[in-house]
Design a protein around this motif. Structure first.
Motif, PDB file in Angstrom:
ATOM      1  N   ILE A  10     -23.331  12.320 -14.392  1.00 61.88           N
ATOM      2  CA  ILE A  10     -24.309  11.758 -13.461  1.00 61.88           C
ATOM      3  C   ILE A  10     -24.709  10.352 -13.910  1.00 61.88           C
ATOM      4  O   ILE A  10     -24.747   9.416 -13.101  1.00 61.88           O
ATOM      5  CB  ILE A  10     -25.546  12.675 -13.339  1.00 61.88           C
ATOM      6  N   ALA A  11     -24.996  10.197 -15.208  1.00 59.52           N
ATOM      7  CA  ALA A  11     -25.389   8.882 -15.735  1.00 59.52           C
ATOM      8  C   ALA A  11     -24.279   7.853 -15.527  1.00 59.52           C
ATOM      9  O   ALA A  11     -24.548   6.708 -15.137  1.00 59.52           O
ATOM     10  CB  ALA A  11     -25.751   8.992 -17.213  1.00 59.52           C
ATOM     11  N   PHE A  15     -24.524   4.488 -13.111  1.00 62.22           N
ATOM     12  CA  PHE A  15     -24.226   3.147 -13.612  1.00 62.22           C
ATOM     13  C   PHE A  15     -23.186   2.456 -12.726  1.00 62.22           C
ATOM     14  O   PHE A  15     -23.355   1.299 -12.338  1.00 62.22           O
ATOM     15  CB  PHE A  15     -23.749   3.222 -15.060  1.00 62.22           C
ATOM     16  N   ARG A  16     -22.112   3.168 -12.422  1.00 62.56           N
ATOM     17  CA  ARG A  16     -21.045   2.603 -11.578  1.00 62.56           C
ATOM     18  C   ARG A  16     -21.538   2.260 -10.178  1.00 62.56           C
ATOM     19  O   ARG A  16     -21.208   1.220  -9.628  1.00 62.56           O
ATOM     20  CB  ARG A  16     -19.872   3.579 -11.466  1.00 62.56           C
ATOM     21  N   ARG A  19     -27.181   3.036  -8.568  1.00 60.84           N
ATOM     22  CA  ARG A  19     -28.265   3.740  -7.888  1.00 60.84           C
ATOM     23  C   ARG A  19     -28.512   5.089  -8.566  1.00 60.84           C
ATOM     24  O   ARG A  19     -27.716   5.533  -9.379  1.00 60.84           O
ATOM     25  CB  ARG A  19     -27.944   3.953  -6.411  1.00 60.84           C
ATOM     26  N   VAL A  20     -29.614   5.710  -8.202  1.00 57.72           N
ATOM     27  CA  VAL A  20     -29.973   7.013  -8.755  1.00 57.72           C
ATOM     28  C   VAL A  20     -29.220   8.110  -8.007  1.00 57.72           C
ATOM     29  O   VAL A  20     -29.131   8.090  -6.781  1.00 57.72           O
ATOM     30  CB  VAL A  20     -31.496   7.247  -8.645  1.00 57.72           C
ATOM     31  N   ILE A  21     -28.661   9.051  -8.761  1.00 55.40           N
ATOM     32  CA  ILE A  21     -27.972  10.211  -8.195  1.00 55.40           C
ATOM     33  C   ILE A  21     -28.839  11.430  -8.505  1.00 55.40           C
ATOM     34  O   ILE A  21     -29.114  11.709  -9.672  1.00 55.40           O
ATOM     35  CB  ILE A  21     -26.577  10.417  -8.831  1.00 55.40           C
TER      36      ILE A  21
END
Length: 81
Positions: A10-11, A15-16, A19-21
């Motif tokens: 997730i992190a 980053f890619r 946005r927040v997932i």
């Protein structure tokens, strides 16, 4: 023991994508219940189905080795096959 690297994936995706997932987003896109995702991320020894692992690999575009890591048990005797 198997260690699931869901939080790390997730992190990396956050980053890619820049946005927040959220677990809710992953649940909606994969069809995996949010509680299952939470257990996978936080509960040691949780045992998901192969279908759940397959859906997560598809979502993150990763190989199973990137999602699951084997940690040898230190207290168990080595089994030779």
């Amino acid at each position: 023991m198997l260690r699931f690297r869901l939080k790390e994936l997730i992190a990396d995706k956050e980053f890619r994508d820049g946005r927040v997932i959220t677990m809710v987003e992953i649940a909606e896109r994969t069809g995996i219940h949010r509680l299952t995702l939470s257990r996978l991320a936080n509960k040691r020894g949780y045992n998901p189905t192969a279908d759940v692992l397959d859906r997560l690999c598809n979502y993150f575009h990763c190989r199973i080795e990137q999602l699951v890591e084997h940690i040898p048990d230190q207290d168990l005797p080595e089994v030779k096959i």
